[in-house]
Design a protein around this motif. Structure first.
Motif, short mmCIF file in Angstrom:
data_model
loop_
_atom_site.label_atom_id
_atom_site.label_comp_id
_atom_site.label_asym_id
_atom_site.label_seq_id
_atom_site.Cartn_x
_atom_site.Cartn_y
_atom_site.Cartn_z
N CYS A 44 0.79 -1.23 0.00
CA CYS A 44 0.00 0.00 0.00
C CYS A 44 0.82 1.28 0.00
O CYS A 44 0.33 2.33 -0.38
N GLY A 45 2.06 1.22 0.45
CA GLY A 45 2.92 2.40 0.42
C GLY A 45 2.68 3.42 1.52
O GLY A 45 3.38 4.43 1.59
N ALA A 46 1.73 3.18 2.41
CA ALA A 46 1.42 4.16 3.46
C ALA A 46 2.61 4.38 4.40
O ALA A 46 2.74 5.42 5.03
N CYS A 47 3.49 3.38 4.49
CA CYS A 47 4.59 3.42 5.46
C CYS A 47 5.89 3.94 4.85
O CYS A 47 6.94 3.81 5.47
N THR A 48 5.82 4.52 3.65
CA THR A 48 7.05 4.90 2.95
C THR A 48 7.85 5.97 3.70
O THR A 48 7.29 6.97 4.17
N VAL A 49 9.15 5.72 3.81
CA VAL A 49 10.09 6.70 4.40
C VAL A 49 11.30 6.77 3.46
O VAL A 49 11.41 5.97 2.53
N LEU A 50 12.18 7.72 3.72
CA LEU A 50 13.41 7.78 2.92
C LEU A 50 14.54 7.11 3.68
O LEU A 50 14.71 7.31 4.89
N GLU A 51 15.31 6.31 2.94
CA GLU A 51 16.57 5.80 3.49
C GLU A 51 17.62 6.45 2.61
O GLU A 51 17.74 6.13 1.43
N GLY A 52 18.33 7.43 3.16
CA GLY A 52 19.16 8.28 2.32
C GLY A 52 18.23 9.02 1.38
O GLY A 52 17.32 9.72 1.84
N ASP A 53 18.39 8.84 0.06
CA ASP A 53 17.53 9.51 -0.91
C ASP A 53 16.49 8.57 -1.51
O ASP A 53 15.77 8.93 -2.42
N ARG A 54 16.46 7.35 -1.01
CA ARG A 54 15.66 6.30 -1.61
C ARG A 54 14.37 6.08 -0.82
O ARG A 54 14.39 6.09 0.41
N ALA A 55 13.26 5.86 -1.54
CA ALA A 55 12.01 5.55 -0.83
C ALA A 55 12.00 4.07 -0.47
O ALA A 55 12.25 3.23 -1.31
#
Ligand code: FES
Ligand code: FES
Lengths: 154, 714
Positions: A44-55
Motif C-alpha cells: 500500500c505504500g502508506a509506510c514509505t520513508v526515505l533511506e538516504g535519498d531512496r524511498a
C-alpha cells in the motif's frame, strides 16, 4: 539486539528483535506516528520513508537491515510545512482523509531527488505502488509538478 | 436564557466565552419537553470561534465547510473558526456522520446560530457605544461604527452579549450577499496532515497503553473451540492472551509482538453452519430467487399501447469491502465501572450505547473521543471494532489497550456491500415508443449493525426504502414496475459509499443504454425524451426534479465533446442519476480498449447539489467518487469460499492506482434552490454505468457483470 540508526538527523538506539520492522519501531517505540500502517505486507505504500535519498517501505525494512542507516520520515521534512512537497500538497489541496499522504509525499520526495523535473509518466511509475482509497490521484500528480517548480529536490 | 420558541440557548461560559446552543437536526427538536441543544458555537474573549458538533471528519471536508457556513452569517474571520468534535454525552445526542447529510442538516441551524450571535454582538456594541444598533455593522470579527470610526473586536463584547435577551427571527443573508459560501476554499487541517501531526485512531497513545490484535474464526459465524497460548506467550513482549467474543486477543508491549504472538497462537475453531458457503453458491441462490415475484416497490401507470418488442437483460454485481487505508482500530480503557475510548468512528453514540451494554454500566460512564478517520465510506458507522476493544481491555483486567486490525482482518471481517442481481425488462410499442419498464432487484438487506425485523421482512415499504436507484427511476414511461427480492446470506452486510444505490444504478443506466441503442437514439437524446415536462415526479418519499436533471444532461452534452468522433478502439458513454431525490449527477466517460485492457482516458462530471458551500471540496469528492467507482468496476471484488472471504490485502482486492487515474473534469451547476445537499456519496452510482456504456461504444460489447474482466471483452 541493539540497533543504531538515525531518524530525521537524530541518532536512535533500540533494543529489539532483529526481525522487527522499522514501521513498528518508529510508531510504537519511538512514538513517531506520522509514518502509517496500511497493510504491513508491502502493497500500500502508506509506510514509505526515505533511506538516504531512496524511498523504502518501513514495514518491509527489518531492524537488522536498518542498522547504521539514515532515515527521513514525514516529521523530518519540516515541522512548519515549508518543505516544497508539503507546500505543494497544501497548494493543490490534495488531502481528503489524509491517511495515505505521508507515504505519497515521501515517495514524491524520492522521485524529485532522482528526477527533478518529472513527467506524468515518471510520477505514475514512482507512485503506482501507493494506494489512496479516497482517490486523490489527480491532485497528487498536480502537486508533484508543483513541488518540482518549488524546488522539491531538497 | 432560552427563547420562547426554544431553538437557541445562550449562555456565558467560564472564562468569558459566549456560547450559543442549537440543534443541528431540526426533525428531533420536539422530542423532549425541555429544549436541549446538541451543538454549540463558542466565541471566546480572544475572538476565536469554535463550533462543537458531533460530525466526524473522514476526508469529506466538514471541518472546512461547516466553519464556512457559520462564519458567513456571524461575519467572523473564518480562518479563526474551528470545528471541535463533540464527545457524546447528555448534551450531544444524535451524533453521527453518514448518508452525506452533514452539510445539509447543519445548514439552517448553523446559519441561525451565526446570525443570532452576530445580532447579540451588535446589540452589545450599540449599548456600549451609546449609538443606534442600525448605525453599526459586523465585519470579519469586528463590530464597526462608521460614524464613530471605531472597531470593536467580537471578543471584547462576548460577556455583555451573553446577558442580552435572545433576539428572534434574525434575518439570514441572501445568497447574493455571501462572501465565503461558494468560494473555493482549501481545507483547514491540511497542515497537520502534511507535517505528520494529524492524529488518527491508530496514532492514539495514552500512558501505559498496550497493543493487541485478535485472531478471528476464518469462517463466517464460526467460533473458537479451544486455544493454546503456550507458544504465543514465549514471544518477547507478549503480555497476555485472552478470549473475547470475536476470537482470541494477543496483548503485547507493541504491535509487532502482538502480530508475532498471533502467528504463534494455536487456535481450534468450530466452523459453524457456513463452512460450505461461497459466492458462487450465493450467486446461484440469487438466480433461483429471481424466479419469484418479490415485493412490489412501485407500480405506476399502465401500458398505453401494445408491446411489440421486448428487451430483457440480467445484471450482476459482486460483494465489495470498504478497504480504507487505516484499518479498524480503537483504544479502550476499562477502569472499574467506567470506560474511556478513542475511536475513529462515524457513530460515537452507538459506540457509547453498545459499550455500556457490554460492560453493564450506565452510558454516562462511557466517554468516547472521536479521532480523525483514515477513510470511512460507511464502514465506521459500525461499532463492532470499538466494542471489541472494550471487551479486550476488560478481559485483560482493565487498562488502556489499542486493538488494531490487520489488513487481512479488515478485508475479511468487515461488513460488506451486498451482491445483487437485477432483472430488467422493457417494452416498445409499434411506433418504437418505450411503454413499459420493469426492474427487479435480488439482494440482501443490511444485517450487520442490526437485522431487519420479521415485520420489515414482510413490508414492501421497507424494501422500497432500500432500493434507491430502482424504484426512483426518474424517467417518464407509461408503465413502471419495480420489485425487490431478499436473499438470506451469512455475509455481514452494511452501508458502503452510496449505500444501496451503486448496483441499482449500474443496472438501470446500462439497461437504458441498451434501450437507446435498440431505439436507434443517442443516449442523451433518449434520456431527454423520457423526462416528460416540468412537473416533479414523486416516487416513494423521493421527489425527482426533472428540469434539474434535464439541465444536468444538457450541460453534459455541451461540456463533454459529446458526438465528437474518437479514434478506433475508443468510445464515449454516459449515465446519470438523482441521488435520493437530491443531488443530480451526469457523467461521460471516454475509454480505450486494447487487447482486453481498458484504459479510462477522460471523465466529465456535471453535478448539481443545490447550494455550493465549498466548490473545491465538492470537486475533490467527485474526483474521489470517480476513482472509487472505477476501482469497483475494473479491479476489486470480494469473493467467498469455504465460508470465508478469500481476499486479504490490496494485492488480491485491487484498487485503482495513480497510473490508471483518468483526467477528471467537474462542472458544478451554479447554486439552485436554498439548500446544500451531500457530495460524498452522490458521485458514485452513475460512474460505473457511464464506463460500461463507453466500453460498449468502443467495442460493441455489453458488460452486464462486475467487476469487468478481460475475458468478458474477448
Ligand atoms: S504498510 Fe507498508 S506497504 Fe502497506
Ligand atoms: S487521502 Fe484518504 S487514503 Fe488517500
Amino acid at each position: 539486539m541493539t540497533i543504531r540508526f538515525s531518524v530525521n538527523g537524530r541518532d536512535e538506539a533500540v533494543d529489539v528483535d532483529g526481525a522487527m520492522p522499522l514501521l513498528w519501531i518508529l510508531r510504537d517505540l519511538l512514538g513517531m506516528t506520522g509514518t502509517k500502517f496500511g497493510c504491513g505486507v508491502g502493497v500500500c505504500g502508506a509506510c514509505t520513508v526515505l533511506e538516504g535519498d531512496r524511498a523504502v517501505r518501513a514495514c518491509q525494512v527489518t531492524a537488522a537491515e536498518a542498522q547504521g542507516k539514515r532515515f527521513t520520515t514525514i516529521e523530518g521534512l519540516s515541522s512548519d510545512g515549508t518543505h516544497p512537497c508539503q507546500r505543494a500538497w497544501l497548494e493543490e489541496d490534495v488531502s481528503q482523509c489524509g491517511y495515505c499522504q505521508a507515504g505519497m509525499i515521501m515517495n514524491a520526495c524520492a522521485l524529485l531527488r532522482r528526477t527533478p523535473k518529472p513527467s506524468d509518466a515518471d510520477i505514475d511509475a514512482a507512485l503506482r505502488d501507493s494506494v489512496c482509497r479516497c482517490g486523490t490521484y489527480v491532485r497528487i500528480r498536480r502537486a508533484v509538478h508543483t513541488a518540482a517548480k518549488l524546488g522539491g529536490t531538497k | 436564557m432560552t427563547t420562547r420558541r426554544e431553538f437557541l440557548k445562550v449562555s456565558l461560559l467560564a472564562g468569558s466565552a459566549l456560547a450559543i446552543g442549537f440543534r443541528f437536526d431540526e426533525a428531533d427538536a420536539d422530542d423532549g419537553k425541555v429544549f436541549q441543544p446538541n451543538a454549540w458555537v463558542r466565541i471566546a474573549a480572544d475572538g476565536t470561534v469554535t463550533i462543537v458538533v458531533g460530525k466526524s471528519e473522514m476526508g469529506q471536508g466538514v471541518r472546512t465547510s461547516l466553519p464556512m457556513i457559520l462564519a458567513e452569517e456571524l461575519e467572523a474571520d473564518w480562518t479563526k473558526v474551528r470545528l471541535e468534535q463533540a464527545s457524546p454525552g447528555p448534551q450531544y445526542r444524535s451524533l453521527g456522520t453518514g448518508g452525506s447529510f452533514s452539510v445539509q442538516s447543519q445548514w439552517k441551524p448553523l446559519r441561525q446560530a451565526g446570525a443570532t450571535a452576530r445580532e447579540l454582538l451588535l446589540t452589545a456594541a450599540a449599548a456600549r457605544l451609546g449609538v443606534e444598533r442600525a448605525s453599526l455593522r459586523a465585519e470579519r470579527g469586528f463590530v464597526v461604527s462608521d460614524v464613530l470610526q471605531q472597531r470593536i473586536p467580537y471578543g471584547e463584547l462576548v460577556a455583555a452579549a451573553a446577558a442580552l435577551p435572545v433576539p428572534e427571527n434574525v434575518p439570514l443573508k441572501n445568497a447574493s450577499e455571501f462572501r465565503i459560501i461558494g468560494k473555493a476554499t482549501r481545507r483547514l487541517d491540511g497542515h497537520d496532515i502534511v507535517t505528520g501531526r494529524a492524529r488518527y485512531g491508530i496514532d492514539v497513545r495514552v500512558p501505559r497503553m498496550r497493543y493487541a490484535t485478535v485472531v478471528r474464526p476464518p469462517v463466517l459465524g464460526g467460533s473458537v473451540k479451544s486455544f493454546d497460548a503456550t507458544r504465543a506467550k514465549k514471544i518477547a513482549g507478549v503480555r497476555a492472551v485472552v478470549q473475547v467474543s470475536t476470537g482470541v486477543a494477543v496483548i503485547a508491549d507493541h504491535t509487532w509482538a502482538a502480530l508475532k504472538g498471533r502467528e504463534a497462537l494455536d487456535v481450534v475453531f468450530d466452523a459453524g453452519p457456513n463452512a460450505e458457503f461461497s459466492s458462487a453458491l450465493h450467486a446461484q441462490r440469487m438466480r433461483e430467487a429471481a424466479a419469484q415475484p418479490g415485493f412490489t416497490t412501485r407500480k405506476d401507470g399502465s401500458i398505453s399501447s401494445p408491446v411489440v418488442k421486448r428487451i430483457e437483460s440480467t445484471y450482476q454485481y459482486p460483494f465489495y469491502a470498504h478497504a480504507p487505508v487505516e484499518t479498524m482500530n480503537t483504544v479502550a480503557d476499562v477502569r472499574g465501572d467506567r470506560c474511556e475510548l478513542w475511536s475513529p468512528t462515524q457513530a460515537p453514540q452507538d459506540v457509547r450505547k453498545n459499550v455500556a451494554t457490554l460492560l453493564g454500566i450506565p452510558q454516562d460512564n462511557v466517554t468516547v473521543h472521536v479521532t480523525l478517520i483514515g477513510g470511512g465510506f460507511g464502514r465506521r458507522l459500525g461499532w463492532d471494532y470499538a466494542v471489541e476493544a472494550a471487551e479486550v481491555s476488560k478481559a485483560a483486567g482493565g487498562g488502556p489497550v489499542q486493538v488494531l486490525w490487520s489488513r487481512a482482518d479488515d478485508m475479511k471481517h468487515g461488513y460488506f456491500q451486498a451482491a445483487s442481481l437485477h432483472q430488467m425488462s422493457a417494452g416498445f410499442d409499434a411506433d418504437g415508443k418505450l411503454v413499459s419498464w420493469s426492474h427487479k432487484k435480488v439482494s440482501s438487506p443490511h444485517n450487520a449493525r442490526s437485522k431487519p425485523t420479521a415485520e420489515q421482512m414482510q413490508d414492501p415499504t421497507f424494501f422500497r426504502d432500500i432500493s434507491w436507484g430502482v424504484y426512483d427511476v426518474p424517467y417518464d414511461i407509461p408503465f413502471i414496475e419495480t420489485a425487490y427480492l431478499p436473499v438470506a446470506t451469512p455475509v455481514p452486510i452494511g452501508p458502503w459509499r452510496a449505500v444501496f444505490s451503486p448496483s441499482s444504478t449500474f443496472a438501470r443506466e446500462s439497461f437504458l443504454d441498451e434501450l437507446a441503442h435498440a431505439a436507434g437514439l443517442d443516449p442523451i437524446e433518449f434520456r431527454l425524451a423520457h423526462l416528460g415536462g416540468a412537473e416533479k415526479l414523486t416516487a416513494g418519499d423521493v421527489t425527482i426534479d426533472r428540469p434539474r436533471l434535464r439541465r444536468v444532461l444538457e450541460t453534459l452534452r455541451a461540456k463533454s465533446d459529446w458526438g465528437k468522433p474518437l479514434p478506433k478502439g475508443s468510445g464515449r458513454g454516459m449515465a446519470c442519476n438523482v441521488y435520493d431525490g437530491d443531488t443530480h449527477v451526469a457523467y461521460s466517460a471516454e475509454v480505450t480498449v486494447r487487447e482486453g485492457k481498458i484504459r479510462v482516458d477522460r471523465v466529465v462530471c456535471v453535478f448539481d447539489c443545490g447550494v455550493v458551500v465549498n466548490p473545491a471540496g465538492i470537486e475533490a469528492q467527485v474526483e474521489g467518487g470517480v476513482i472509487w467507482s472505477l476501482s469497483s468496476a475494473l479491479k476489486s471484488e470480494l469473493t467467498f469460499r469455504n465460508g470465508g472471504a478469500e481476499q486479504s490485502s490490496y494485492r488480491d482486492f485491487e484498487v485503482l492506482r495513480i497510473d490508471e487515474a483518468p483526467k477528471i473534469e467537474v462542472h458544478l451547476i451554479p447554486s439552485h434552490g436554498d439548500t446544500p445537499f451531500g457530495a460524498g456519496e452522490p458521485p458514485v452510482p452513475p460512474m460505473v454505468p457511464a464506463l460500461v456504456n463507453a466500453i460498449h461504444a468502443a467495442t460493441g460489447k455489453r458488460v452486464r457483470k462486475l467487476p469487468i474482466r478481460a475475458e468478458d471483452l474477448a
